[in-house]
Design a protein around this motif. Structure first.
Motif, PDB file in Angstrom:
ATOM      1  N   GLU A  86      50.548  34.676  44.587  1.00  0.00           N
ATOM      2  CA  GLU A  86      50.000  34.734  43.085  1.00  0.00           C
ATOM      3  C   GLU A  86      48.691  34.266  42.931  1.00  0.00           C
ATOM      4  OE1 GLU A  86      52.874  33.914  39.924  1.00  0.00           O
ATOM      5  OE2 GLU A  86      54.334  34.832  41.093  1.00  0.00           O
ATOM      6  N   ASP A  87      48.590  33.050  43.559  1.00  0.00           N
ATOM      7  CA  ASP A  87      47.241  32.520  43.224  1.00  0.00           C
ATOM      8  C   ASP A  87      46.605  32.440  44.468  1.00  0.00           C
ATOM      9  OD1 ASP A  87      45.205  31.075  42.278  1.00  0.00           O
ATOM     10  OD2 ASP A  87      46.236  29.276  42.256  1.00  0.00           O
ATOM     11  N   PHE A  88      45.636  33.070  44.984  1.00  0.00           N
ATOM     12  CA  PHE A  88      44.712  32.964  45.987  1.00  0.00           C
ATOM     13  C   PHE A  88      43.240  32.974  45.741  1.00  0.00           C
ATOM     14  CE2 PHE A  88      45.495  37.541  45.240  1.00  0.00           C
ATOM     15  CZ  PHE A  88      44.444  38.125  45.119  1.00  0.00           C
ATOM     16  N   SER A  89      42.924  32.209  44.358  1.00  0.00           N
ATOM     17  CA  SER A  89      41.730  32.240  44.084  1.00  0.00           C
ATOM     18  C   SER A  89      40.826  31.286  44.979  1.00  0.00           C
ATOM     19  CB  SER A  89      41.657  31.702  42.465  1.00  0.00           C
ATOM     20  OG  SER A  89      42.657  30.770  42.337  1.00  0.00           O
ATOM     21  N   ARG A  90      41.580  30.283  45.370  1.00  0.00           N
ATOM     22  CA  ARG A  90      40.817  29.287  46.177  1.00  0.00           C
ATOM     23  C   ARG A  90      40.221  29.812  47.657  1.00  0.00           C
ATOM     24  NH1 ARG A  90      41.826  25.313  49.261  1.00  0.00           N
ATOM     25  NH2 ARG A  90      44.031  26.150  50.070  1.00  0.00           N
ATOM     26  N   MET A  91      41.103  30.867  48.007  1.00  0.00           N
ATOM     27  CA  MET A  91      40.740  31.604  49.345  1.00  0.00           C
ATOM     28  C   MET A  91      39.761  32.629  49.333  1.00  0.00           C
ATOM     29  SD  MET A  91      44.658  31.481  50.668  1.00  0.00           S
ATOM     30  CE  MET A  91      45.167  32.558  49.635  1.00  0.00           C
TER      31      MET A  91
END
Lengths: 178, 306
Positions: free
Chosen positions: B195-200
């Motif tokens: 769901e959270d892949f904002s860092r990648m």
């Protein structure tokens, strides 16, 4: 303050290595079938130097290898830093006269481990041992065939062998710990 | 000595630990080349391979590693399917511990199961894969393989392709790669991302990365963990994500292809690529990964038990 006593300098080490090279040739009646294996870390340059001498005297090529015995030690778990160095024996030792070279012979446990390791590589005809310093205090029935210098020591002294290839200078010093 | 006795995730490994493991792995690679592939380093130690989930290569790799160190190794496989979760693990651990083992290598289909086990036992535990969480020895062998091939780590560009959400290999690899200064891009369709892949850094097609990457790391499509359909069709997967011959030939000189195995032929990598010979075939390092895996596992077992 630790007390230091200088035992050997560069020229003395050089003469010892030449003398041992001759002794090896004499006892083995030449350089045929001889291979040299130095124990990590300071046995490696010593083995090389002896081999180079013999190459010069005999005009033949001599094979040298290196052996690390970390994985054969019997003191695992006794706070020894388990960093293994390279083992490189790029030739068969089967039926060869293997000249094992180390800097200091002390309890004999390193040599016991080295012989176990060597035998995993094959069945040499003989294993002969060269040490630069024999400082006594054996804990196993092991002796050297070629000794650079017999140096009676006490257990609270340490023998510091330094070689050009590993330490930037040739010297042997005994340090008494206070 | 390693900072921690157990290895549950890549986070428990310090940079010094990794250096020490790699230095010893070099020596163990040499041991594996000998006629007598055995050293007495762990004689008298007993290791249990405790696998609650099927595995061939990881289990075999640990088994060979232990045997080359002269340790005794027992293989214990069990399926969780019929037993209530949690209970069976503890009961099994109790039994194993009563046999006086020195180290447990454990795999389980539940994320976190290995950590739970580690808290319960008084011997070191190595995580050989827990659910979708971590597979630290795989990450170590991957990093080691890269280091052996490129002789450096910092500044390399790796693209990790495929089923990201179900992959413990991806999570472990990304952690180690990023700590070493390797630039990571994830190539995955939206439905296979967390769901959270904002860092990648994320791309959606292998064609976006194939020409610029030093390493194309192809993940296994984890059908066994997909209780619902994550991807519409194999044809669509092939179109955006598969490594085929055309893509292999577009890779830059000196670049490599990695895969944790086992490969789903025809899905992540085509048959044609798997069987390719000559120079393009040399890019595929799957067999080197397996060889290095044994050396890495020898190093890890040795450093924990010595």
């Amino acid at each position: 303050m630790a007390e230091k006593a200088y035992i050997l300098n560069r020229d003395e080490i050089d003469r010892i290595i030449k003398r041992i090279s001759h002794e090896i040739l004499e006892r083995n009646k030449g350089s045929e079938n001889l291979v040299f294996i130095g124990l990590q870390k300071r046995g490696v340059p010593l083995a090389k130097r002896i081999a180079e001498n013999i190459e010069k005297f005999e005009g033949t090529k001599i094979k040298t290898g290196k052996l690390d015995i970390t994985f054969y030690r019997d003191d695992i778990g006794q706070n020894i830093k388990p960093i293994a160095q390279t083992t490189d024996i790029p030739f068969e030792i089967e039926d060869k006269n293997v000249i094992l070279v180390d800097d200091v012979l002390y309890t004999g446990r390193t040599i016991r481990a080295a012989m176990d390791a060597l035998i995993d590589f094959g069945r040499p005809k003989t294993i002969q041992l060269v040490v630069l310093i024999d400082r006594g205090h054996r804990e196993l029935p092991i002796r050297a065939d070629y000794v650079g210098k017999n140096l009676p020591t006490s257990r609270d002294e340490s023998v510091d062998v330094r070689l050009q290839e590993t330490d930037g200078e040739d010297s042997v010093v005994v340090i008494r710990k206070e | 000595m390693l900072r921690k006795k157990s290895i549950i995730d890549t986070g428990s490994l310090s940079l010094e630990d990794i250096d020490l493991i790699f230095a010893n792995a070099d020596s163990f690679l040499e041991v594996s080349e000998r006629d007598v592939k055995k050293v007495p380093a762990l004689r008298g130690k007993t290791i249990v391979n405790l696998f609650f989930e099927p595995s061939t290569r990881t289990r075999t790799s640990f088994e060979i590693a232990a045997k080359r160190l002269s340790a005794d190794i027992i293989n214990f496989s069990s399926s969780t399917s019929s037993v209530k979760k949690g209970e069976s693990v503890i009961d099994t651990l109790k039994t194993i511990l009563s046999m006086k083992v020195d180290l447990i290598v454990m795999r389980h289909s539940d994320s976190g199961a290995v950590k739970m086990a580690e808290q319960f036992v008084n011997v070191p535990v190595i995580n050989a894969g827990d659910g979708k969480h971590q597979h630290p020895t795989q990450a170590l062998l991957d990093l080691y393989t890269i280091k052996k091939i490129f002789n450096k780590l910092e500044g390399l560009k790796v693209a990790i392709i495929g089923d990201f959400i179900n992959s413990r290999v991806a999570k472990s690899d990304i952690d180690l790669f990023e700590r070493m200064g390797i630039d990571v891009t994830v190539v995955s369709p939206a439905m296979l991302l967390p769901e959270d892949f904002s860092r990648m850094k994320v791309k959606h097609s292998i064609d976006d990365v194939i020409e610029e990457s030093d390493i194309i790391y192809v993940l296994r499509m984890q059908f066994e963990r997909q209780n619902r359909k994550f991807y519409p069709s194999i044809m669509e997967y092939n179109r955006f994500l598969s490594l085929n011959k055309d893509r292999l030939l577009r890779m830059k000189p000196g670049s490599i292809v990695m895969h944790p195995g086992p490969v789903n032929r025809g899905i992540e990598i085509t048959d044609e690529v798997m069987d390719i010979s000559g120079e393009p075939g040399e890019r595929i390092t799957i067999e080197q990964q397996v060889t290095n895996g044994v050396a890495i596992r020898m190093a890890v077992l040795y450093l924990i038990l010595s």
